[in-house]
Design an enzyme around this catalytic site. Structure first.
Site, short mmCIF file in Angstrom:
data_model
loop_
_atom_site.label_atom_id
_atom_site.label_comp_id
_atom_site.label_asym_id
_atom_site.label_seq_id
_atom_site.Cartn_x
_atom_site.Cartn_y
_atom_site.Cartn_z
N ASN A 12 -0.90 -27.38 26.29
CA ASN A 12 -0.49 -28.76 26.51
C ASN A 12 -1.50 -29.40 27.45
O ASN A 12 -1.49 -29.14 28.65
CB ASN A 12 0.92 -28.77 27.13
CG ASN A 12 1.40 -30.17 27.47
OD1 ASN A 12 0.77 -31.15 27.10
ND2 ASN A 12 2.52 -30.26 28.18
N TRP A 13 -2.38 -30.22 26.87
CA TRP A 13 -3.46 -30.81 27.67
C TRP A 13 -3.00 -32.05 28.43
O TRP A 13 -3.77 -32.66 29.15
CB TRP A 13 -4.66 -31.15 26.77
CG TRP A 13 -5.37 -29.93 26.26
CD1 TRP A 13 -5.17 -28.63 26.65
CD2 TRP A 13 -6.41 -29.88 25.27
NE1 TRP A 13 -6.00 -27.79 25.98
CE2 TRP A 13 -6.78 -28.52 25.12
CE3 TRP A 13 -7.06 -30.84 24.50
CZ2 TRP A 13 -7.77 -28.12 24.22
CZ3 TRP A 13 -8.04 -30.44 23.60
CH2 TRP A 13 -8.39 -29.10 23.47
N LYS A 14 -1.76 -32.44 28.22
CA LYS A 14 -1.17 -33.60 28.92
C LYS A 14 -2.14 -34.79 28.89
O LYS A 14 -2.75 -35.04 27.85
CB LYS A 14 -0.82 -33.18 30.36
CG LYS A 14 0.06 -31.93 30.39
CD LYS A 14 0.70 -31.67 31.71
CE LYS A 14 1.57 -30.42 31.61
NZ LYS A 14 2.34 -30.15 32.81
N HIS A 98 9.29 -33.37 26.87
CA HIS A 98 8.73 -32.70 28.05
C HIS A 98 9.32 -33.35 29.32
O HIS A 98 9.56 -34.55 29.34
CB HIS A 98 7.21 -32.82 28.03
CG HIS A 98 6.55 -31.97 29.07
ND1 HIS A 98 6.51 -32.32 30.39
CD2 HIS A 98 5.95 -30.76 28.97
CE1 HIS A 98 5.90 -31.36 31.07
NE2 HIS A 98 5.55 -30.40 30.23
N GLU A 100 8.04 -34.28 31.92
CA GLU A 100 7.27 -35.42 32.42
C GLU A 100 7.62 -36.69 31.66
O GLU A 100 7.60 -37.79 32.21
CB GLU A 100 5.77 -35.09 32.35
CG GLU A 100 5.38 -34.12 33.45
CD GLU A 100 4.26 -33.16 33.09
OE1 GLU A 100 3.56 -33.39 32.08
OE2 GLU A 100 4.11 -32.16 33.82
N GLU A 170 11.28 -24.71 30.17
CA GLU A 170 10.37 -25.09 31.24
C GLU A 170 11.17 -25.52 32.47
O GLU A 170 11.56 -26.69 32.58
CB GLU A 170 9.48 -26.25 30.78
CG GLU A 170 8.59 -25.91 29.62
CD GLU A 170 7.27 -26.68 29.67
OE1 GLU A 170 6.23 -26.05 29.58
OE2 GLU A 170 7.30 -27.92 29.85
N GLY A 176 3.42 -26.90 37.07
CA GLY A 176 2.32 -27.43 37.87
C GLY A 176 2.31 -26.99 39.32
O GLY A 176 1.62 -27.57 40.15
N SER A 217 3.45 -23.14 34.97
CA SER A 217 2.49 -22.44 35.84
C SER A 217 2.04 -21.08 35.33
O SER A 217 1.83 -20.15 36.12
CB SER A 217 3.06 -22.30 37.26
OG SER A 217 3.13 -23.57 37.86
N GLY A 238 0.05 -25.38 30.47
CA GLY A 238 -0.55 -26.65 30.89
C GLY A 238 -1.91 -26.41 31.53
O GLY A 238 -2.92 -26.23 30.84
N GLY A 239 -1.94 -26.39 32.85
CA GLY A 239 -3.18 -26.27 33.62
C GLY A 239 -4.14 -25.20 33.10
O GLY A 239 -5.34 -25.46 32.95
#
Ligand code: PGA
Length: 256
Positions: A12-14, A98, A100, A170, A176, A217, A238-239
């Site tokens: 997930n490159w957001k 998501h 976010e 999640e 994050g 994470s 993600g990250g």
């Protein structure tokens, strides 16, 4: 969940990358995963980069995914993007709800339900995000929250044939932060999810069509904690998915 299901690892490159950056990272991923057969891999760039990334992924087994979708296929819905257009852009996966988006775009589970249904109708694989906040966890509401979110998202949906639906657990408080949740806690939450899926959908559908993945994470350092977990079919990353080498390591570890 069936034990022998192939793992799925989704990046997930957001909103972290521009178009050129997405193309570059997709090229690196293509190269890195060229001979990777151990699991299904997906990457979800921003909308504007989808078509270009799709071209880069030509000849690769990596699946393209979007980070959101609207529930109608056409019409006066300014700013929205339909399942049909996502398919046209080459998508097979769509992240839905998501946390976010729940936070910044006020998305709720009524919308998440409609989006999930629209994906199923279009033959796209929805990745439906659920997960409790820190406050909910602290006050022992996690189980209730997960069951409720699943019921709202999936209740009444008709899932059949080879249609896949992925549930991404999640925990909002782990996203994050650099530290994923403990193995036992993940195992417990995944069990709650598996049990409640069996309440919502026919058991054979859950077995054949549903998968549960974890997100929050994940890195090459902690991915090993999720190996061999019950009711666990993969990861939403993600990250750590913003670096091809790191993401490859995560995928290799989890698919053992
Ligand atoms: P993270 O994000 O791996 O950076 O915590 C995961 C996600 O939000 O899907």
């Amino acid at each position: 969940m069936a034990k022998n299901k192939e793992k799925i690892i989704v990046a997930n490159w957001k909103m972290q990358l521009g178009i050129k950056e997405s193309i570059n990272l997709a090229k690196q991923m293509h190269k890195k995963f060229l001979n990777f057969k151990a699991a299904t891999v997906g990457i979800c760039p921003n909308f504007a980069s989808l078509s270009e990334v799709n071209k880069v992924l030509n000849g690769s087994k990596i699946k393209l995914g979007a980070q959101d979708v609207f529930w109608e296929n056409k019409g006066a819905y300014t700013g929205e993007i339909s399942p049909a257009v996502l398919k046209e852009a080459g998508c097979e996966l769509v992240i839905i709800g998501h946390s976010e988006r729940r936070k910044y775009a006020r998305e709720n589970y009524e919308m998440i339900h409609k989006k999930t249904k629209a994906c199923i109708d279009a033959g796209l694989t929805p990745i439906v995000c659920i997960g409790e906040s820190w406050e909910e966890r602290k006050t022992d509401k996690r189980d209730y929250v997960l069951v409720d979110q699943l019921q709202l998202a999936l209740g009444g949906l008709n899932i059949s044939g080879s249609q896949q639906v992925i549930i991404a657990y999640e925990p909002i408080w782990a996203i994050g932060t650099g530290s994923a949740i403990e193995r036992q806690e993940a195992e417990y939450a995944h069990k709650i999810i598996a049990l409640s899926l069996n309440q919502i959908l026919p058991m054979e559908v859950v077995k054949k069509n549903l998968r549960i993945i974890y997100g929050g994470s994940i890195s090459a350092k902690n991915a090993k904690d999720f190996v061999g977990l019950a009711n666990h079919d993969g990861l939403l990353v993600g990250g750590a998915s913003l670096d091809a080498e790191e993401f490859y390591k995560v995928a290799s570890i989890i698919s053992k």
